[in-house]
Design a protein around this motif. Structure first.
Motif, PDB file in Angstrom:
ATOM      1  N   UNK A 141       0.894  -1.238  -0.040  1.00 21.87           N
ATOM      2  CA  UNK A 141       0.119   0.025  -0.036  1.00 21.87           C
ATOM      3  C   UNK A 141       0.955   1.036   0.061  1.00 21.87           C
ATOM      4  N   UNK A 142       0.313   2.382  -0.554  1.00 20.46           N
ATOM      5  CA  UNK A 142       1.040   3.569  -0.219  1.00 20.46           C
ATOM      6  C   UNK A 142       0.105   4.653   0.605  1.00 20.46           C
ATOM      7  N   UNK A 187      -9.549  14.565  -2.736  1.00 18.74           N
ATOM      8  CA  UNK A 187      -9.780  13.720  -1.482  1.00 18.74           C
ATOM      9  C   UNK A 187      -8.518  12.731  -1.305  1.00 18.74           C
ATOM     10  N   UNK A 188      -7.990  12.523  -0.041  1.00 16.96           N
ATOM     11  CA  UNK A 188      -6.605  11.635  -0.247  1.00 16.96           C
ATOM     12  C   UNK A 188      -7.221  10.216   0.019  1.00 16.96           C
ATOM     13  N   UNK A 189      -6.653   9.290  -0.489  1.00 13.54           N
ATOM     14  CA  UNK A 189      -6.938   7.921  -0.383  1.00 13.54           C
ATOM     15  C   UNK A 189      -5.549   6.879  -0.089  1.00 13.54           C
ATOM     16  N   UNK A 190      -5.888   5.897   0.668  1.00 12.67           N
ATOM     17  CA  UNK A 190      -4.519   4.872   0.955  1.00 12.67           C
ATOM     18  C   UNK A 190      -4.696   4.163  -0.585  1.00 12.67           C
ATOM     19  N   UNK A 191      -3.536   4.220  -1.264  1.00  6.92           N
ATOM     20  CA  UNK A 191      -3.466   3.546  -2.638  1.00  6.92           C
ATOM     21  C   UNK A 191      -3.068   2.108  -2.560  1.00  6.92           C
ATOM     22  N   UNK A 204      -3.993  11.960  -3.654  1.00  4.14           N
ATOM     23  CA  UNK A 204      -5.154  12.449  -4.156  1.00  4.14           C
ATOM     24  C   UNK A 204      -5.833  11.359  -4.933  1.00  4.14           C
ATOM     25  N   UNK A 205      -7.105  11.128  -4.711  1.00  2.00           N
ATOM     26  CA  UNK A 205      -7.663  10.127  -5.612  1.00  2.00           C
ATOM     27  C   UNK A 205      -8.342  10.628  -6.819  1.00  2.00           C
ATOM     28  N   UNK A 247      -5.712   1.080  -7.154  1.00  2.00           N
ATOM     29  CA  UNK A 247      -7.078   1.083  -6.368  1.00  2.00           C
ATOM     30  C   UNK A 247      -6.812   2.012  -5.033  1.00  2.00           C
ATOM     31  N   UNK A 248      -7.772   2.973  -4.896  1.00  4.51           N
ATOM     32  CA  UNK A 248      -7.888   3.597  -3.553  1.00  4.51           C
ATOM     33  C   UNK A 248      -8.793   3.058  -2.647  1.00  4.51           C
ATOM     34  N   UNK A 249      -8.529   3.381  -1.320  1.00  2.00           N
ATOM     35  CA  UNK A 249      -9.545   3.061   0.012  1.00  2.00           C
ATOM     36  C   UNK A 249     -10.557   4.184  -0.317  1.00  2.00           C
ATOM     37  N   UNK A 250     -11.677   4.369   0.538  1.00  2.00           N
ATOM     38  CA  UNK A 250     -12.404   5.250   0.913  1.00  2.00           C
ATOM     39  C   UNK A 250     -11.626   6.729   0.931  1.00  2.00           C
ATOM     40  N   UNK A 251     -12.175   7.777   0.940  1.00  2.00           N
ATOM     41  CA  UNK A 251     -11.408   8.978   1.153  1.00  2.00           C
ATOM     42  C   UNK A 251     -11.221   9.111   2.497  1.00  2.00           C
TER      43      UNK A 251
END
Ligand code: ARG
Length: 260
Positions: free
Chosen positions: A98-99, A217-221, A104-105, A114-118
């Motif tokens: 992960x990152x 929005x930031x997400x976990x990548x 930003x998503x 893929x991204x997590x929820x924001x």
């Protein structure tokens, strides 16, 4: 003799495996070596989201958040510092699980990862030297010199400005320093990071002008189709529900989060 060689190589193999498990050999690669550890990439010059603390350890909102999310999933986190524009390739290559990096998503990025929820609302802001009166919008930067961090949404926004001379830096603080030094007219960067640099006095003589240029929005990548996506989202929801998220927000931003 042959027997001995075999035994020795078997011994070496298991010794190496042991080191991998202990996390001592970086050459073992990140993803999937140890089921209880998530190897997480970050570009650690982006305070207050991630930065290198006094004892060389990583600190910041993202760092705490990632650990809290992982804990909900029964995992521990091992961070890997990488250049920002190296994070997506590392996810694609499978060397990290992960990152988290104030990332930003975007639709473009979602084509390859893929991204997590924001987990955080941000946006781009323009910074200029204090006393500058002719800049309040991206259009006002036409023909001017802009510094940005490589591979970021800020770099993308700057690239859209007609006739601008855009210079790219490896980190946001380096781009902001270039502005403080008077070598460029503006920096386009994530507002929370620029505002934090100003508030802490880390970068003197600069100010933010105008409105936010974007809502981001930031997400976990994660790698595409990662088996960990669900656990990450469940963990995020859990830390939002139990007050951990609010406490971390307060710790790093000094205020309660705006209602999301
Ligand atoms: N939010 C911006 C982007 O995703 C900038 C992120 C930069 N992050 C960092 N750790 N340097 O493009």
């Amino acid at each position: 003799m042959i027997m001995l060689n075999l035994t020795r190589s078997a011994f070496l193999r298991s010794a190496l495996l042991g080191l991998c498990t202990a996390g001592l050999l970086t050459a073992c690669g990140g993803g999937g070596q140890d089921d209880n550890v998530w190897s997480v990439g970050t570009e650690p010059a982006f305070p207050p989201f991630e930065s290198v603390g006094e004892g060389d350890e990583l600190v910041g909102f993202d760092i705490d958040l990632m650990r809290a999310v992982a804990e909900k999933a029964g995992k521990t986190v091992e961070f890997q510092s990488l250049p920002f524009d190296g994070l997506i390739p590392a996810l694609q290559g499978g060397s990290i699980d992960a990152a988290i990096s104030g990332m930003t998503i975007t639709e473009e990025r979602e084509k390859t990862i893929d991204f997590s929820d924001p987990y955080f609302d941000a946006g781009l802001a323009i910074a200029v030297a204090e006393g500058t009166t002719d800049v309040t919008s991206l259009d006002d930067l036409e023909g001017k010199r802009i510094a940005v961090q490589i591979g970021t949404t800020g770099a993308e926004a700057a690239a859209s400005v007609a006739d601008a001379k855009v210079s790219t830096f490896d980190s946001a603080p380096l781009a902001l320093q270039e502005l403080a030094n008077g070598n460029v007219d503006a920096v386009v960067n994530d507002a929370p990071v620029t505002l934090y640099a100003i508030a802490t006095g880390n970068i003197p003589g600069i100010t933010v002008v105008g409105e936010l240029l974007t809502e981001e929005n930031y997400g976990i990548a994660l790698p595409q189709n990662s088996e960990n996506l669900e656990a990450v989202n469940t963990g995020l929801a859990a830390i939002k529900a139990d007050g951990t998220y609010d406490a971390l927000y307060e710790k790093w931003f000094g205020t309660a989060p705006l209602a999301q």
